[in-house]
Design a protein around this motif. Structure first.
Motif, PDB file in Angstrom:
ATOM      1  N   GLY A  28      59.432  79.992 -14.306  1.00 20.82           N
ATOM      2  CA  GLY A  28      59.710  80.430 -12.945  1.00 20.82           C
ATOM      3  C   GLY A  28      60.117  79.349 -11.976  1.00 20.82           C
ATOM      4  O   GLY A  28      60.098  79.573 -10.770  1.00 20.82           O
ATOM      5  N   HIS A  29      60.500  78.179 -12.474  1.00 20.81           N
ATOM      6  CA  HIS A  29      60.934  77.153 -11.528  1.00 20.81           C
ATOM      7  C   HIS A  29      62.380  77.403 -11.131  1.00 20.81           C
ATOM      8  O   HIS A  29      63.232  77.632 -11.979  1.00 20.81           O
ATOM      9  CB  HIS A  29      60.800  75.761 -12.141  1.00 20.81           C
ATOM     10  N   ASP A  30      62.615  77.394  -9.826  1.00 18.53           N
ATOM     11  CA  ASP A  30      63.962  77.685  -9.341  1.00 18.53           C
ATOM     12  C   ASP A  30      64.840  76.452  -9.328  1.00 18.53           C
ATOM     13  O   ASP A  30      66.060  76.538  -9.295  1.00 18.53           O
ATOM     14  CB  ASP A  30      63.890  78.249  -7.916  1.00 18.53           C
ATOM     15  N   MET A  31      64.200  75.290  -9.284  1.00 18.18           N
ATOM     16  CA  MET A  31      64.964  74.049  -9.176  1.00 18.18           C
ATOM     17  C   MET A  31      64.235  72.992  -9.983  1.00 18.18           C
ATOM     18  O   MET A  31      63.012  72.910  -9.942  1.00 18.18           O
ATOM     19  CB  MET A  31      65.022  73.629  -7.713  1.00 18.18           C
ATOM     20  N   ILE A  32      64.991  72.223 -10.758  1.00 19.13           N
ATOM     21  CA  ILE A  32      64.359  71.197 -11.585  1.00 19.13           C
ATOM     22  C   ILE A  32      65.102  69.883 -11.426  1.00 19.13           C
ATOM     23  O   ILE A  32      66.321  69.830 -11.563  1.00 19.13           O
ATOM     24  CB  ILE A  32      64.380  71.612 -13.079  1.00 19.13           C
ATOM     25  N   PHE A  33      64.341  68.822 -11.123  1.00 14.21           N
ATOM     26  CA  PHE A  33      64.911  67.482 -11.008  1.00 14.21           C
ATOM     27  C   PHE A  33      64.591  66.706 -12.290  1.00 14.21           C
ATOM     28  O   PHE A  33      63.428  66.585 -12.661  1.00 14.21           O
ATOM     29  CB  PHE A  33      64.290  66.735  -9.818  1.00 14.21           C
ATOM     30  N   THR A  34      65.592  66.207 -12.969  1.00 22.07           N
ATOM     31  CA  THR A  34      65.343  65.406 -14.171  1.00 22.07           C
ATOM     32  C   THR A  34      65.750  63.968 -13.863  1.00 22.07           C
ATOM     33  O   THR A  34      66.904  63.664 -13.604  1.00 22.07           O
ATOM     34  CB  THR A  34      66.151  65.941 -15.367  1.00 22.07           C
ATOM     35  N   THR A  35      64.732  63.083 -13.875  1.00 20.07           N
ATOM     36  CA  THR A  35      64.933  61.796 -13.218  1.00 20.07           C
ATOM     37  C   THR A  35      65.226  60.637 -14.140  1.00 20.07           C
ATOM     38  O   THR A  35      64.729  59.531 -13.926  1.00 20.07           O
ATOM     39  CB  THR A  35      63.687  61.459 -12.386  1.00 20.07           C
ATOM     40  N   SER A  36      66.022  60.824 -15.174  1.00 23.04           N
ATOM     41  CA  SER A  36      66.438  59.679 -15.971  1.00 23.04           C
ATOM     42  C   SER A  36      67.721  60.034 -16.697  1.00 23.04           C
ATOM     43  O   SER A  36      67.917  61.180 -17.075  1.00 23.04           O
ATOM     44  CB  SER A  36      65.353  59.298 -16.966  1.00 23.04           C
TER      45      SER A  36
END
Lengths: 361, 306, 357
Positions: free
Chosen positions: C86-94
């Motif tokens: 249910g996450h609407d936005m995902i930041f992938t930091t690498s």
């Protein structure tokens, strides 16, 4: 006085009960930690052990994770039985990924059904070659393979890094240290539609079956068992120690290398420096949890995979730090190893000599 | 101090955590116990040492805490393997996983903190010897302790009755038991010592070398220590040499880079591992020399059948 | 019939309330980190960004993070788990999360993905990065002026374009104020290993460096600098706590403004896939306070550089610049294109040593 007494045979009831009991013990011990962290322990247990079993995605990911663990552990189990300590499966795994991946990349513009099998052969051979080094050093130079295999696994990871930064780098990749994405002929077919579970799993099942056969019915299995339990008897029996050492190392190296190719051509789909994630070491635990038996290893592989997936689920759902996975896995393993004792030993009341005499008269 | 002196002095500092961890494991393995949990014990020592030093302001308290933490972790391993006869390899690996996790958990509140490093304690007179003086005798107290420990263990194993008993237990636990030695107790003591020493190795990282805490700061040194024990053929002085060899090559490859040599850094990073393998092969080949075999009962569970 | 009507009524009431509740349900934003939050470097700063998002949006947003995610086979699963839950936005930091992010993005077209330091986008995948090299220019200028031994020690992690950019920018800036300056570079092959970084720092100092720069994540090098009484620059976060006397300034990654803006855009429905490469001007890169050890004229020079970069009148890579092998790269007055910068794999002229391939 109560003491432990060895059973004649491993108690099957306890053997199957042990994991369940271990979960219970972990739950109790874990409850304290979770309470201290201010989290609901019951929910944590559920997320860790039960949730991953509840939906296809998690089960498929367990298969993805268990496949390399089982493959490598099967290979290691022969060596461990014979007293050949391959601690460097991680390196053989890495070389396998490297060689297999490089093969796939070499033919990146060629389609064909032969590409994938070629990659697998390349990977297995590379793993065997990497394991041949400790085999040579042990048989010719008497150098302990624990050190050689361990050191070589670091070398392998560095080799992967230097090659992915260099010759294997994707020319259109802005100089990122990643290879091209593998083309379609170089990707493992998927077993379960919509998941990452790939045909490598069938290979690991095959490995379990073959290992079961060899250990039970083939002369090599016999040699391996004798060499571990009675090395001098082995020499009298004419089993050439060096031959067994070579065979065990090449076997575990080959299987680890194969697992490496599968990982690169399956879940990852390219060569990156981060492919080695420690399966070579985790497989050692899997091998021993499975009591060095093929079926046991199959089950243990899945159990370990479950703890990884469950740990991630707990982290995501309950905002827990990643350290919690390690703590939990450790506690679970401790409980399992401790409870497993009762599958091999039983509790017995020992009467002292005086009591026995009293009873007799 | 010229560059060569600086390098040699740096080697000793970089290798000291390995010395502590390796010498502890030598004792444990000589008693017949294969404890693969060195990394877990080291990291427990690292967090305990750092946390107690930071909170109490006393290095002494921190060092004691580190040794105790390592010993405690090792004791868990000991109880499982000696009293419950669990498989030593698997239990040791479980300890590594557990130790890394627990340390990270405890350390959650300590990231971003720092303490001044343990001050250097030059030995008067000796540290004035030209050239060698600053290299060998101008270090922090833990370095001196590590060397004393190595020679102490060497003396213990070869000259004391307790040391001979320990070796006997490692070579043939059934015979030792028959003679009347308390195998399990001897092993528990050896395991605890191994843990304490590994804990000190970890503390060296977090109190002296880089006074801070980050999870996984041991970065695999526990595994290197295990390799050094094998390299040393289970002899203390050789373990010291092995640790310095490995630490030395690791440091020298950094210097080589700084000097502008045109070799890929990854190839240079491989040097310590390759050199260790080559040296091991060379010294193992000479079978005419002293025993190179592991304690005969290494890794085997002891079950008292009488 | 009555039962059915009651059920229908109950159901519609629930649906209405449910619909209302859905509108009030907090937006779930996930963060995938390659390292531990406590590294006081790269991941720490991303987490600070996450905390800023929580603070800015309060109840309207719920954040999740997963740390220590390796860039290998596990990354895809973690990202997918976040998308599924249910996450609407995902930041992938690498950057190593690039292909895993794209894979998952394909199967979850409604989820918005933000990938740091990558170069591949999709309709629901944006990329973002920071012009850290602008900060390198500033510290290069300071270093060039402050070094007495004319040797700058550089602790580098992996030979990826971002790191090479930093080295080149720092060198060019230092050289511009000090023609005799030399740089010694050591590659430690890790983003994070305090012990190894400390050893590298010592090696550089022993070889004559009196000012240290790093592109690794722990404060270990700063500690060694403090111990040995030399100068150093912090990386990713303010490391003054670890080097109160040593730190001259630090390059700080500040992801908060970007993260808040993107979450806001997602909430407003104005989110689009784009590539963002912001620098000091937009607040993504900041300099820590200048140490009082830096003489006022040098501070002024550094501050002017910052102001010029913000104004756009100074670019870190302005010709004439040749590559290390002597071949020309930028003509006089020409500034480097983003494309050249994004894929930089060569040292500029004057840097010693071979760039690991």
């Amino acid at each position: 006085m109560i003491r432990l007494e060895p059973r004649n045979d491993v108690s099957p009831a306890m053997a199957y009960l042990a994991p369940a009991l271990a979960v219970l013990v972990t739950a109790v011990a874990g409850a304290a930690i979770f309470a201290a962290l201010g989290k609901d322990p019951v929910e944590a247990m559920r997320l860790f052990f039960i949730q991953p079993l509840g939906d296809w995605f998690s089960i498929s990911e367990m298969i993805v994770k268990a496949t390399p663990l089982i493959l490598i552990a099967i290979g290691l189990s022969f060596g461990f039985r014979a007293g050949v300590w391959n601690i460097g499966a991680e390196g053989q795994f890495t070389l396998g990924a490297l060689a297999g991946g490089a093969t796939g990349l070499a033919f990146y513009d060629v389609a064909g059904l032969w590409v994938l099998p070629l990659m697998c052969i390349a990977g297995a051979l590379a793993g065997m070659a990497w394991a041949a080094i400790p085999a040579l050093l042990r048989t010719r130079f008497n150098a302990n393979e624990i050190l050689v295999t361990l050191m070589l696994s670091y070398v392998a990871v560095l080799l992967l890094s230097v090659l992915v930064h260099g010759p294997l780098k994707d020319p259109d990749g802005f100089n990122f240290p990643e290879s091209r994405l593998f083309h379609d002929s170089a990707i493992l077919p998927i077993l379960l539609e919509g998941t990452r579970a790939h045909v490598g799993f069938l290979a690991s099942l095959a490995a379990v079956a073959v290992a079961w056969f060899v250990l039970g019915r083939h002369i090599f299995g016999f040699q391996v068992k004798v060499m571990g339990q009675a090395p001098r008897a082995a020499r009298f029996g004419g089993f050439i120690e060096n031959k067994v050492i070579w065979s065990c190392l090449l076997l575990s190296g080959g299987l680890a290398g194969l697992a490496g190719v599968f990982e690169a051509a399956g879940p990852v789909g390219q060569l990156v420096p981060a492919i080695p994630v420690g399966y070579g070491f985790t497989a050692i635990i899997v091998a021993f949890l499975g009591r060095l038996q093929p079926i046991g290893i199959l089950i243990a592989g899945f159990v370990m995979a479950l703890t990884y997936i469950g740990g991630e689920t707990a982290q995501i759902e309950m905002n827990l730090p990643s350290a919690i996975t390690g703590v939990f896995q450790g506690m679970f393993l401790f409980s399992l190893l401790g409870i497993d004792v009762f599958a091999r030993y039983r509790l017995k009341r020992i009467r002292s000599a005086a009591q026995a005499a009293e009873g007799a008269s | 101090m010229d560059l060569l002196q600086a390098i040699l002095q740096g080697v000793i500092v970089a290798s000291t955590p390995l010395v502590f961890a390796a010498i502890g494991e030598v004792v444990a393995e000589r008693s017949g116990v294969l404890n693969l949990g060195v990394e877990g014990m080291m990291i427990m020592g690292a967090i305990a040492g750092f946390a107690v030093t930071l909170d109490s302001g006393s290095y002494f308290a921190g060092v004691i805490a580190a040794a105790l933490a390592g010993a405690a972790a090792a004791t868990v391993f000991g109880l499982l393997t000696q009293y419950l006869m669990s498989n030593q390899v698997a239990t040791g690996l479980a300890l590594t996983i557990f130790g890394l996790g627990v340390a990270a958990l405890i350390g959650q509140g300590y990231s971003g903190e720092t303490t001044p490093p343990l001050p250097v304690l030059p030995i008067p007179l000796l540290s004035d010897i030209p050239f060698i003086g600053p290299i060998l005798f101008a270090h922090d107290p833990l370095v001196y302790l590590s060397v004393i420990l190595v020679f102490g263990v060497a003396w213990f194993l070869s000259r004391t009755r307790a040391g001979l008993i320990l070796k006997a237990v490692g070579d043939n636990h059934d015979a030792a038991h028959a003679i009347g030695y308390r195998v399990v107790l001897v092993r528990m003591a050896a395991i605890a010592f191994g843990g304490a020493s590994a804990g000190l190795g970890g503390a060296y990282l977090s109190i002296v070398q880089t006074p801070l805490w980050v999870e996984n700061m041991t970065a695999g040194r526990g595994w290197i220590a295990l390799a050094i024990v094998v390299f040393s053929a289970w002899r203390p002085a050789r373990a010291l040499m092995g640790a310095y060899l490995f630490g030395g090559v690791t440091l020298i490859q950094l210097h080589i880079q700084g000097l502008g040599v045109e070799i890929e850094a990854q190839y240079l990073s491989m040097l310590p591992y390759l050199v260790t393998i080559i040296v091991l092969a060379v010294i193992s080949h000479d079978k005419a020399r002293a025993k190179l075999n592991a304690p005969a009962c290494l890794g085997r569970s002891f079950y008292a059948s009488s | 019939m009555k039962r059915l009507m009651t059920k229908l009524a109950a159901f519609s009431a629930a649906a209405l309330i449910g619909g209302g509740a859905l509108a009030d349900d907090p937006m779930k934003v996930g963060f995938v980190y390659v390292g531990p939050v406590g590294d006081h470097g790269w991941t720490y700063e991303h987490d600070q960004g996450r905390l800023a998002v929580e603070k800015a949006f309060g109840d309207k947003v719920k954040t999740t993070y997963v740390e220590n995610v390796s860039e290998g086979p596990d990354a895809t699963r973690v990202i997918q788990q976040l998308a599924r839950s249910g996450h609407d936005m995902i930041f992938t930091t690498s950057f190593g999360f690039m292909n895993p992010t794209l894979k998952v993005a394909k199967t979850f077209p409604k989820v918005k993905f933000e990938h740091a330091t990558g170069f591949k986008r999709a309709a629901n995948v944006s990329t973002y990065s920071a012009r850290f090299y602008e900060g390198r220019t500033v510290i290069g200028l300071i270093a060039g002026k402050m070094t007495k031994s004319n040797t700058i020690g550089y602790i580098a992690s992996f030979p990826i374009p971002e790191v090479v950019r930093g080295i080149n920018a720092a060198y060019l800036a230092a050289k511009s104020v000090n023609p005799d300056v030399k740089m010694k570079i050591v590659w430690v092959n890790t983003w994070f290993d305090p012990g190894k970084e400390a050893d590298a720092a010592k090696a550089l100092i022993d070889q004559g460096a009196d000012i240290l720069m790093q592109h690794t994540d722990s404060p270990a090098a700063m500690q060694i600098a403090e111990e040995r009484g030399i100068m150093a620059f912090g990386q990713a976060s303010d490391m003054v706590k670890f080097g109160p006397n040593a730190q001259l300034t630090s390059i700080i990654d500040d992801w908060a403004p970007y993260y808040i803006a993107r979450v806001q855009a997602a909430m407003d429905g104005t989110w689009k896939s784009q590539d963002t490469w912001d620098g000091i001007k937009q607040g993504m890169v900041a300099m820590a306070d200048f140490s009082h050890k830096i003489p006022t004229d040098v501070q002024a020079m550094a501050q002017k550089a910052v102001d010029d970069i913000v104004a756009g009148t100074r670019h870190s890579f302005t010709g004439p610049i040749n590559k290390q092998d002597g071949s020309p790269w930028l003509k006089a007055g020409e500034t480097a294109s983003d494309g050249d910068l994004a894929s930089m794999n060569f040292y500029v002229e004057g840097v010693d040593g071979a760039l690991p391939k």
